[in-house]
Design a protein around this motif. Structure first.
Motif, short mmCIF file in Angstrom:
data_model
loop_
_atom_site.label_atom_id
_atom_site.label_comp_id
_atom_site.label_asym_id
_atom_site.label_seq_id
_atom_site.Cartn_x
_atom_site.Cartn_y
_atom_site.Cartn_z
N GLU A 50 0.87 -1.25 0.12
CA GLU A 50 0.11 0.00 0.10
C GLU A 50 0.81 1.35 0.04
OE1 GLU A 50 -2.46 -0.47 3.56
OE2 GLU A 50 -3.60 -2.14 2.65
N LYS A 51 1.80 1.17 0.85
CA LYS A 51 2.79 2.62 0.95
C LYS A 51 3.80 2.63 -0.29
CE LYS A 51 1.97 3.53 5.20
NZ LYS A 51 1.31 4.84 5.87
N SER A 52 3.92 1.78 -1.08
CA SER A 52 4.62 1.81 -2.23
C SER A 52 3.93 1.82 -3.56
CB SER A 52 5.73 0.77 -2.22
OG SER A 52 5.09 -0.71 -2.44
N SER A 53 2.59 2.15 -3.58
CA SER A 53 1.63 1.83 -4.50
C SER A 53 2.02 2.69 -5.66
CB SER A 53 0.33 2.57 -3.97
OG SER A 53 0.33 4.22 -3.82
N GLY A 54 2.77 3.83 -5.73
CA GLY A 54 3.34 4.61 -6.82
C GLY A 54 4.01 3.86 -7.56
N LEU A 55 5.23 3.42 -6.97
CA LEU A 55 6.37 2.47 -7.52
C LEU A 55 5.68 1.17 -8.18
CD1 LEU A 55 9.19 1.95 -8.30
CD2 LEU A 55 9.71 1.05 -6.12
N ARG A 56 4.70 0.75 -7.24
CA ARG A 56 4.45 -0.87 -7.73
C ARG A 56 3.46 -0.60 -8.78
NH1 ARG A 56 -0.77 -2.25 -6.10
NH2 ARG A 56 -0.85 -0.82 -4.32
N LYS A 57 2.76 0.34 -8.93
CA LYS A 57 1.63 0.50 -10.16
C LYS A 57 2.34 0.81 -11.31
CE LYS A 57 -2.43 2.10 -7.33
NZ LYS A 57 -3.10 3.09 -7.07
N SER A 58 3.48 1.39 -11.20
CA SER A 58 4.11 1.92 -12.34
C SER A 58 5.03 0.48 -12.77
CB SER A 58 5.47 2.98 -12.00
OG SER A 58 4.55 4.10 -11.93
N LEU A 59 5.51 -0.27 -11.94
CA LEU A 59 6.30 -1.31 -12.51
C LEU A 59 5.27 -2.29 -12.88
CD1 LEU A 59 9.05 -1.57 -9.75
CD2 LEU A 59 9.34 -0.76 -12.15
#
Length: 258
Positions: free
Chosen positions: A20-29
């Motif tokens: 949840e906290k890394s949603s930006g990187l997770r979604k981009s990758l």
């Protein structure tokens, strides 16, 4: 087959919370067809008294906060640190990760935040001799090295928060005795690309500690450093993350073209 990343949460985090906290990187990758696998740290914190800080001066409020931590399943860590016991649980976590990667890997990359970044760094440095593998890329957010003061008369907290120059800092700290083997001793080199990310205003892991993590790879690996102007968190703004994602993609495009 999609490139796979193993993701290591920080202290008082679960794999779910880290996702949840890394949603930006997770979604981009994920959009780029990368697979991210978030796991829970194996060391369980059994009471609020084991924490290195007070949840509240008010006992009722402290108990309420602790109960919430337990209910969320985030009473976890990669180790419990104290001056008396050192890094309690570290060997358990190292064994756990080694076994996990052996049974569920291989993984092309590793991502970690804070304590998870420190653990990810150690796995990056040692996986070649533990499992005869290497990550293609390792991404550390707010990471650090196990350090102690070079001079016993120095105060480690003061060094961490007062020194801003990496050369001065490096001259005053040393890797904790007994853990040198986890930080690329001698002429060891890595084929892993290192991306080290931290906040200039981080109060939990001062920027100088993350900068020191970068320094241990100098001459031993390809390193990129990204500094944001915030504190102890995972930046999610696309403007900041875009060059990082591009760098990750480039690693795999380069490998594919060889």
């Amino acid at each position: 087959m999609s490139p796979r990343f193993l993701c290591l949460p920080g202290y008082l985090q679960s794999g779910k919370l880290f996702a949840e906290k890394s949603s930006g990187l997770r979604k981009s990758l994920t959009k780029k067809k990368f697979e991210l696998l978030y796991i829970d740290p194996p060391v369980v914190i059994k009471s609020k008294e084991e924490l290195p800080f007070k949840l509240s001066e008010d006992e009722v409020e402290a108990n309420s906060k602790w109960n919430s931590i337990v209910e969320q399943g985030i009473n976890r860590a990669w180790w419990k640190h104290s001056d008396a016991l050192g890094y309690e649980g570290f060997q358990e976590s190292l064994h756990y990760l080694t076994k996990y990667i052996k049974e569920n890997g291989p993984f092309d990359g590793i991502i970690g935040f804070s304590q998870g970044a420190a653990m990810a760094s150690i796995m990056t440095n040692t996986i070649s001799r533990l499992l005869d593998q290497e990550f293609k890329i390792a991404i550390f957010f707010s990471g650090f090295v196990f350090t102690d003061v070079e001079n016993p008369n120095d105060d480690k907290t003061s060094l961490n928060y007062d020194i801003k120059d990496i050369a001065e800092y490096s001259s005053k700290v040393t890797i904790v005795h007994g853990y040198e083997e986890y930080y690329l001793p001698g002429a060891s080199t890595l084929n892993t690309k290192i991306i080290n990310i931290y906040g200039s205003e981080d109060a939990a892991v001062p920027a100088i500690r993350s900068e020191y993590l970068t320094s241990i790879y100098n001459g031993k690996a390809t390193v990129e450093e990204y500094v944001h102007d915030g504190g102890h968190y995972l930046p999610n703004k696309k403007q900041f993350l875009n060059p990082i994602v591009e760098s990750v993609v480039n690693v795999f495009e380069e490998k594919a073209s060889l």
